[in-house]
Design an enzyme around this catalytic site. Structure first.
Site, PDB file in Angstrom:
ATOM      1  N   ASP A 203       0.806  -1.204   0.149  1.00  0.00           N
ATOM      2  CA  ASP A 203      -0.023   0.116  -0.001  1.00  0.00           C
ATOM      3  C   ASP A 203       0.791   1.313   0.040  1.00  0.00           C
ATOM      4  O   ASP A 203       1.855   1.217   0.709  1.00  0.00           O
ATOM      5  CB  ASP A 203      -0.819  -0.023   1.375  1.00  0.00           C
ATOM      6  CG  ASP A 203      -1.753   1.064   1.326  1.00  0.00           C
ATOM      7  OD1 ASP A 203      -2.785   0.925   0.281  1.00  0.00           O
ATOM      8  OD2 ASP A 203      -1.819   2.048   2.184  1.00  0.00           O
ATOM      9  N   GLU A 252      14.284 -15.714  -0.199  1.00  0.00           N
ATOM     10  CA  GLU A 252      14.743 -16.922   0.685  1.00  0.00           C
ATOM     11  C   GLU A 252      13.653 -17.980   0.691  1.00  0.00           C
ATOM     12  O   GLU A 252      14.048 -19.059   0.960  1.00  0.00           O
ATOM     13  CB  GLU A 252      14.929 -16.370   2.143  1.00  0.00           C
ATOM     14  CG  GLU A 252      16.151 -15.646   2.421  1.00  0.00           C
ATOM     15  CD  GLU A 252      15.936 -15.101   3.943  1.00  0.00           C
ATOM     16  OE1 GLU A 252      15.379 -15.821   4.683  1.00  0.00           O
ATOM     17  OE2 GLU A 252      16.773 -14.100   4.103  1.00  0.00           O
TER      18      GLU A 252
HETATM   19  C1  NOJ Z   1      -4.426   3.021  -1.040  1.00  0.00           C
HETATM   20  C2  NOJ Z   1      -5.527   1.958  -0.704  1.00  0.00           C
HETATM   21  O1  NOJ Z   1      -5.839   1.306  -1.750  1.00  0.00           O
HETATM   22  C3  NOJ Z   1      -6.650   2.980  -0.063  1.00  0.00           C
HETATM   23  O2  NOJ Z   1      -7.936   2.115   0.062  1.00  0.00           O
HETATM   24  C4  NOJ Z   1      -6.273   3.377   1.169  1.00  0.00           C
HETATM   25  O3  NOJ Z   1      -7.277   4.286   1.689  1.00  0.00           O
HETATM   26  C5  NOJ Z   1      -5.025   4.256   1.145  1.00  0.00           C
HETATM   27  N1  NOJ Z   1      -4.005   3.626   0.375  1.00  0.00           N
HETATM   28  C6  NOJ Z   1      -4.333   4.502   2.683  1.00  0.00           C
HETATM   29  O4  NOJ Z   1      -3.970   3.281   3.051  1.00  0.00           O
END
Ligand code: NOJ
Length: 590
Positions: A203, A252
């Site tokens: 993310d 790994e």
């Molecule tokens: C991207 C994620 O896909 C989204 O849903 C989220 O709100 C933001 N990152 C923050 O984590």
């Protein structure tokens, strides 16, 4: 079949809150997912990407993690996780989990410890805390704005310092200049790798490193996540050093496991840097999420992704929808035309070389739910902009599984967001085995793809103003984005037999061993062939549809790649992972 599964996989995104609810609390869970693995196996996907299921106050639907090693009780527990993983693996489906390293939840033990500790303490060094300027007590340390709206800084409850949060105030950003943060995330990687996951979707993979000194952004500090603006908190070069330390860890482990970046960058070229051989395996390409439904825009996005990823030897990825963007049926105008365009785009994506992501419910043709009342909305974007931005709840409405019953079979206890009454007709039950349904279209299209994986891409002459055609080495795909039919005579191989156009049926109605060809039109009939693809000699490609015929290229590039008849040049010729630009504009896969 490529040497690495992740170079040409179809990966299905499961959004746990909204997929299937086994315990009847109105929110999806891991047991619900496990119970639907046979559905995913029948659909024909290779892997699942699972959005966060970790312990979380759910201020941002789980992207606010309070404990990276625990399952949120709403979704189950670690035993449920292991069972689900085991069921997926037994069905031949891999599982990628979401990792959220840019920020934690404010409920995370580290942040709670930081609040309890004094300014300047090691506890506060794990986040970005800054002193309040007594001369300008209400002015944050810089002009950065939260992606969800409002300032990116909030004062601690005692009011003595500010802390940084690029997203909601309940999502404080971690300080990746602190070695402790590095150690902790390496340990988290190992925790899940030891449990057997097949990889991680990272993310905000472009966000962890901030420019030294946290300088102001240009303008008013507002940056959109879904955009291509450069900012001192996104796509800093230092972020690549982190991935260089992660790659050896994943290697790994046996089983060809992967990292997938969610990296919004200002160009496809910058995105490809995340895919250098010692960094990550894939990065979502959002160019088609942003592209209007026109041949010229799609072709530009396709060419750019292929060219840039070729430079680093990485597979392309193709994405139309996910849990953050409006569903593409609706983006393309909604209704019958929107659905027709969505199917055409899907058929086209499935014919491209690389990896295709499918967001749950798109295989049912679900539209965005635009009329959710304010009182049921949960997306922080909605609240932080005082309703000015409607937010992302409309693409997160729980799936309809059956025609009837509480929440159309999502669970027995309603659904956390209300489903439209007309979703009975697009439930998995209603579409299952129904000729011309979106679900049968997806099943057939995925089955065709399995037997016809692209080996490259050669553009053919455009059949019309808003249409294009390419040969992927195993198929010719003609896509008509326009309003008029375009002729397809002359595209693809002639005289290969198969059913004549117009024969209707479903994948399961087809002769054994046969495969389907169909115009990807909304509500249109499927066409089942018992043999190789037939040339639709006199059949036009209708508006908003994609059409397949047999390849007319006998895959010369494989031979050329091996014998290197000037096919690849320079670095590409020396590095077996790096793609070359073939003669006649052909791009070949490694
Ligand atoms: C991207 C994620 O896909 C989204 O849903 C989220 O709100 C933001 N990152 C923050 O984590």
């Amino acid at each position: 079949m490529s040497e690495h599964w992740w170079r040409d996989a179809v990966i299905y995104q499961v959004y746990p809150r909204s997929f299937a609810d086994a315990n009847g609390d109105g929110m999806g869970d891991l047991e619900g997912i496990r119970s639907r693995i046979p559905y995913l196996a029948e659909l024909g996907v290779d892997a699942i990407w699972l959005s966060p299921f970790y312990a979380s106050p759910q201020k941002d639907a789980g992207y606010d993690v309070a404990d990276y090693r625990k399952i949120d009780p709403r979704f189950g527990d670690l035993d449920d996780f292991d069972r689900m993983l085991e069921t997926a693996h037994s069905a031949g489906i891999r599982l990628i989990v979401d990792l959220v390293p840019n920020h934690t939840s404010s409920d995370h033990a580290w942040f709670q410890a930081a609040l309890a500790a004094a300014p300047g303490s090691p506890e506060r060094e794990r986040y970005h805390f800054r002193d309040v300027d007594p001369a300008a007590a209400d002015t944050p340390p810089n002009n950065w704005q939260s992606i969800f709206g409002g300032p990116a800084w909030t004062k601690t409850p005692g009011g003595e310092q500010w802390y940084l949060h690029l997203f909601d105030s309940s999502q404080p950003d971690l300080n990746w200049d602190n070695p402790e943060v590095h150690q902790e995330f390496k340990a988290i990687l190992r925790f899940w790798l030891d449990r057997g996951v097949d990889g991680f979707r990272i993310d905000v993979a472009h966000g962890m490193v901030k420019a030294p000194g946290l300088p102001d952004t240009g303008g008013d500090g507002t940056i959109e996540m879904i955009g291509t603006t450069q900012a001192p908190f996104f796509d800093q070069d230092g972020v690549h050093d982190i991935y260089r330390t992660w790659r050896p860890i994943i290697e790994e482990y046996e089983g060809d496991r992967i990292f997938v970046a969610e990296a919004w960058t200002d160009s496809a070229e910058r995105r490809s840097l995340y895919l250098r051989p010692d960094e990550l395996h894939q990065a979502f390409n959002f160019d088609l999420v942003l592209a209007p439904f026109h041949a010229v825009d799609f072709r530009k996005a396709i060419d750019s992704e292929i060219a840039n990823n070729a430079g680093v030897g990485a597979p392309c990825t193709w994405v139309l929808s996910n849990h953050d963007v409006q569903r593409h049926v609706t983006r393309y105008g909604g209704g019958e035309a929107g659905l027709a365009r969505a199917k055409a785009a899907t058929q086209l994506l499935l014919s491209l070389p690389g990896v295709v992501y499918v967001y749950q419910g798109e295989e049912l043709g679900l539209n965005e739910v635009l009329d959710l009342p304010a009182e049921v909305r949960e997306d922080p974007t909605f609240f932080r902009t005082n309703g000015e931005q409607i937010g992302r709840d409309g693409c997160r409405v729980p799936l309809p599984w059956t025609r009837e019953g509480t929440s159309f079979g999502f669970g027995t206890g309603g659904s956390w967001l209300p489903q439209p009454a007309d979703w009975a007709a697009v439930s998995a039950e209603a579409e299952d085995g129904t000729p011309g349904s979106t679900l049968e279209f997806y099943r057939a299209a995925l089955a065709v793809r399995k037997g016809h994986k692209a080996t490259g891409l050669t553009w053919l002459a455009d059949p019309g103003d808003d249409a294009f055609a390419f040969d992927n080495g195993t198929l010719v795909c003609v896509t008509n984005f326009g309003d008029e039919p375009v002729p397809v005579t002359g595209y693809g191989t002639e005289g290969l037999g198969g059913s004549p156009p117009g024969v209707t049926g479903t994948r399961r109605g087809g002769a054994p061993g046969g495969f389907t060809m169909y115009p990807a039109q909304g509500g249109g009939p499927g066409r089942v062939g018992a043999g190789p693809l037939a040339t639709p000699r006199n059949t036009p490609c209708e508006p908003n549809s994609a059409f397949l015929t047999g390849s007319s290229i006998s895959c010369p590039h494989d031979r050329e790649l091996r014998s290197d008849h000037g096919h690849r040049q320079g670095a590409a010729a020396r590095d077996p992972r790096i793609l070359g630009t073939a003669r006649r504009g052909r791009r070949c896969l490694p």
